[in-house]
Design a protein around this motif. Structure first.
Motif, PDB file in Angstrom:
ATOM      1  N   LEU A  21      19.932   2.287   1.585  1.00 36.92           N
ATOM      2  CA  LEU A  21      19.029   3.407   1.781  1.00 36.92           C
ATOM      3  C   LEU A  21      18.002   2.904   2.780  1.00 36.92           C
ATOM      4  CD1 LEU A  21      17.902   6.208   0.959  1.00 36.92           C
ATOM      5  CD2 LEU A  21      16.614   5.013  -0.826  1.00 36.92           C
ATOM      6  N   ARG A  22      17.902   3.579   3.917  1.00 32.64           N
ATOM      7  CA  ARG A  22      16.987   3.137   4.972  1.00 32.64           C
ATOM      8  C   ARG A  22      16.121   4.322   5.373  1.00 32.64           C
ATOM      9  NH1 ARG A  22      20.083  -0.852   9.056  1.00 32.64           N
ATOM     10  NH2 ARG A  22      17.918  -1.298   9.495  1.00 32.64           N
ATOM     11  N   GLY A  23      14.823   4.145   5.290  1.00 33.97           N
ATOM     12  CA  GLY A  23      13.931   5.243   5.628  1.00 33.97           C
ATOM     13  C   GLY A  23      12.474   4.869   5.443  1.00 33.97           C
ATOM     14  N   ASP A  24      11.651   5.915   5.259  1.00 33.89           N
ATOM     15  CA  ASP A  24      10.210   5.691   5.086  1.00 33.89           C
ATOM     16  C   ASP A  24       9.930   4.734   3.933  1.00 33.89           C
ATOM     17  OD1 ASP A  24       9.749   7.519   7.127  1.00 33.89           O
ATOM     18  OD2 ASP A  24       9.483   9.191   5.753  1.00 33.89           O
ATOM     19  N   MET A  25      10.696   4.843   2.858  1.00 31.81           N
ATOM     20  CA  MET A  25      10.456   4.027   1.669  1.00 31.81           C
ATOM     21  C   MET A  25      10.856   2.566   1.866  1.00 31.81           C
ATOM     22  SD  MET A  25      13.422   5.824   1.671  1.00 31.81           S
ATOM     23  CE  MET A  25      13.242   7.374   0.853  1.00 31.81           C
ATOM     24  N   THR A  26      11.599   2.256   2.928  1.00 25.32           N
ATOM     25  CA  THR A  26      12.032   0.872   3.192  1.00 25.32           C
ATOM     26  C   THR A  26      11.546   0.369   4.546  1.00 25.32           C
ATOM     27  OG1 THR A  26      14.087   1.479   4.321  1.00 25.32           O
ATOM     28  CG2 THR A  26      14.156   1.331   1.908  1.00 25.32           C
TER      29      THR A  26
ATOM     30  N   TYR B 198       9.879  12.407   2.646  1.00 21.32           N
ATOM     31  CA  TYR B 198      10.492  11.111   2.918  1.00 21.32           C
ATOM     32  C   TYR B 198      11.687  11.322   3.844  1.00 21.32           C
ATOM     33  CZ  TYR B 198       7.747   8.954  -0.815  1.00 21.32           C
ATOM     34  OH  TYR B 198       6.725   8.475  -1.592  1.00 21.32           O
ATOM     35  N   HIS B 199      11.697  10.622   4.957  1.00 24.02           N
ATOM     36  CA  HIS B 199      12.809  10.654   5.903  1.00 24.02           C
ATOM     37  C   HIS B 199      13.681   9.436   5.628  1.00 24.02           C
ATOM     38  CE1 HIS B 199      10.941  13.735   8.517  1.00 24.02           C
ATOM     39  NE2 HIS B 199       9.831  13.229   8.001  1.00 24.02           N
ATOM     40  N   PHE B 200      15.004   9.616   5.688  1.00 23.31           N
ATOM     41  CA  PHE B 200      15.892   8.501   5.382  1.00 23.31           C
ATOM     42  C   PHE B 200      17.303   8.753   5.905  1.00 23.31           C
ATOM     43  CE2 PHE B 200      16.258  11.499   1.965  1.00 23.31           C
ATOM     44  CZ  PHE B 200      17.589  11.492   1.617  1.00 23.31           C
ATOM     45  N   LYS B 201      18.098   7.697   5.832  1.00 24.37           N
ATOM     46  CA  LYS B 201      19.525   7.716   6.176  1.00 24.37           C
ATOM     47  C   LYS B 201      20.222   6.709   5.272  1.00 24.37           C
ATOM     48  CE  LYS B 201      20.798   8.451  10.252  1.00 24.37           C
ATOM     49  NZ  LYS B 201      21.231   8.378  11.608  1.00 24.37           N
ATOM     50  N   PHE B 202      21.538   6.723   5.313  1.00 22.72           N
ATOM     51  CA  PHE B 202      22.359   5.720   4.638  1.00 22.72           C
ATOM     52  C   PHE B 202      23.061   4.945   5.742  1.00 22.72           C
ATOM     53  CE2 PHE B 202      22.646   9.705   2.077  1.00 22.72           C
ATOM     54  CZ  PHE B 202      21.765   9.342   1.088  1.00 22.72           C
ATOM     55  N   ALA B 203      22.902   3.626   5.764  1.00 22.90           N
ATOM     56  CA  ALA B 203      23.490   2.851   6.864  1.00 22.90           C
ATOM     57  C   ALA B 203      23.722   1.415   6.421  1.00 22.90           C
ATOM     58  CB  ALA B 203      22.576   2.886   8.082  1.00 22.90           C
ATOM     59  N   ASP B 204      24.513   0.711   7.217  1.00 23.28           N
ATOM     60  CA  ASP B 204      24.699  -0.708   6.973  1.00 23.28           C
ATOM     61  C   ASP B 204      23.555  -1.481   7.637  1.00 23.28           C
ATOM     62  OD1 ASP B 204      25.373  -0.524   9.652  1.00 23.28           O
ATOM     63  OD2 ASP B 204      27.165  -1.756   9.480  1.00 23.28           O
ATOM     64  N   ALA B 205      23.574  -2.784   7.546  1.00 26.65           N
ATOM     65  CA  ALA B 205      22.482  -3.606   8.066  1.00 26.65           C
ATOM     66  C   ALA B 205      22.399  -3.598   9.590  1.00 26.65           C
ATOM     67  CB  ALA B 205      22.619  -5.038   7.565  1.00 26.65           C
ATOM     68  N   GLN B 206      23.517  -3.336  10.263  1.00 31.41           N
ATOM     69  CA  GLN B 206      23.543  -3.387  11.721  1.00 31.41           C
ATOM     70  C   GLN B 206      23.403  -2.012  12.392  1.00 31.41           C
ATOM     71  OE1 GLN B 206      26.172  -4.926   9.891  1.00 31.41           O
ATOM     72  NE2 GLN B 206      24.969  -6.792   9.858  1.00 31.41           N
TER      73      GLN B 206
ATOM     74  N   ALA C 172      29.048  10.619   9.113  1.00 30.59           N
ATOM     75  CA  ALA C 172      28.919   9.313   9.772  1.00 30.59           C
ATOM     76  C   ALA C 172      28.713   9.557  11.265  1.00 30.59           C
ATOM     77  CB  ALA C 172      30.184   8.484   9.545  1.00 30.59           C
ATOM     78  N   TYR C 173      28.468   8.509  12.008  1.00 30.79           N
ATOM     79  CA  TYR C 173      28.205   8.605  13.446  1.00 30.79           C
ATOM     80  C   TYR C 173      26.989   9.484  13.700  1.00 30.79           C
ATOM     81  CZ  TYR C 173      32.849   6.600  13.929  1.00 30.79           C
ATOM     82  OH  TYR C 173      33.940   5.782  13.829  1.00 30.79           O
ATOM     83  N   SER C 174      26.017   9.392  12.829  1.00 35.09           N
ATOM     84  CA  SER C 174      24.837  10.233  12.875  1.00 35.09           C
ATOM     85  C   SER C 174      23.662   9.424  13.400  1.00 35.09           C
ATOM     86  CB  SER C 174      24.547  10.772  11.473  1.00 35.09           C
ATOM     87  OG  SER C 174      23.379  11.521  11.479  1.00 35.09           O
ATOM     88  N   CYS C 175      23.565   9.316  14.700  1.00 34.01           N
ATOM     89  CA  CYS C 175      22.552   8.437  15.290  1.00 34.01           C
ATOM     90  C   CYS C 175      21.122   8.891  15.026  1.00 34.01           C
ATOM     91  CB  CYS C 175      22.785   8.311  16.787  1.00 34.01           C
ATOM     92  SG  CYS C 175      24.330   7.480  17.151  1.00 34.01           S
ATOM     93  N   LEU C 176      20.829  10.168  15.187  1.00 35.42           N
ATOM     94  CA  LEU C 176      19.450  10.631  15.087  1.00 35.42           C
ATOM     95  C   LEU C 176      19.207  11.629  13.965  1.00 35.42           C
ATOM     96  CD1 LEU C 176      18.800  11.117  18.909  1.00 35.42           C
ATOM     97  CD2 LEU C 176      18.143   9.181  17.487  1.00 35.42           C
ATOM     98  N   ASP C 177      20.219  12.037  13.246  1.00 35.74           N
ATOM     99  CA  ASP C 177      20.099  13.106  12.263  1.00 35.74           C
ATOM    100  C   ASP C 177      19.672  12.564  10.907  1.00 35.74           C
ATOM    101  OD1 ASP C 177      21.028  14.979  14.170  1.00 35.74           O
ATOM    102  OD2 ASP C 177      23.067  14.290  13.799  1.00 35.74           O
ATOM    103  N   GLU C 178      18.375  12.591  10.656  1.00 36.41           N
ATOM    104  CA  GLU C 178      17.833  12.083   9.403  1.00 36.41           C
ATOM    105  C   GLU C 178      17.959  13.128   8.303  1.00 36.41           C
ATOM    106  OE1 GLU C 178      13.779  11.274  10.334  1.00 36.41           O
ATOM    107  OE2 GLU C 178      14.274   9.643  11.697  1.00 36.41           O
TER     108      GLU C 178
END
Length: 157
Positions: A51-56, A87-95, A121-127
């Motif tokens: 989980l990657r976003g404002d909270m992280t 809260y803005h966020f995405k689901f992604a790997d470390a890279q 997937a392949y969602s570069c900017l879509d939070e």
């Protein structure tokens, strides 16, 4: 003779343009196939999602790593201390690899409590966004089991 040479050059130019267009169309359709293919074949057991976003602070933190609950079903818990905050966020790997960068499948996707929303997937900017009505611990669910991946947020138990 000059007219025949001119026709030959024009024919060759059309042929080359046809080949170039075919290659471009082939490449773009391959990319589309990758983006619209079922996500089930994109996640390997060795891939860590976060989980990657404002909270992280948009970092891939160990405490926000998804746990696999079933085949292609992932969850992670997060404290959201500010009720009413977006809260803005995405689901992604470390890279931030494109194949593992999940975000909104539609513009302005706001997740509401217990309501699934489509993701891709392949969602570069879509939070994605979520606004908790109360401060507390929430569980973020990434469900890649179906034909179209979904996500939802629920109160953590």
């Amino acid at each position: 003779m000059i007219y025949a040479l001119s026709l030959w050059k024009e024919s060759m130019l059309r042929f080359v343009l046809l080949i170039i267009c075919s290659v471009i169309v082939g490449c773009s359709s391959q990319s589309t196939q990758q983006q619209t293919s079922n996500s089930n074949d994109l996640i390997s057991p060795n891939t860590a999602l976060y989980l990657r976003g404002d909270m992280t602070n948009w970092e891939a933190r160990t405490e926000y790593q998804f746990q696999q609950r079933a085949s292609h079903l992932y969850t992670v818990k997060a404290d959201l201390p500010d009720a009413g905050k977006t809260y803005h966020f995405k689901f992604a790997d470390a890279q931030w690899l494109p194949a593992f960068n999940y975000g909104a499948a539609i513009d302005d996707a706001v997740l509401t409590l217990n309501s699934p929303a489509p993701i891709r997937a392949y969602s570069c900017l879509d939070e994605l966004t979520f606004v908790p009505e109360q401060a507390g611990k929430y569980e973020f669910v990434l469900d890649l089991r179906g034909r179209k991946p979904i996500a939802f947020v629920q109160l953590a138990q």
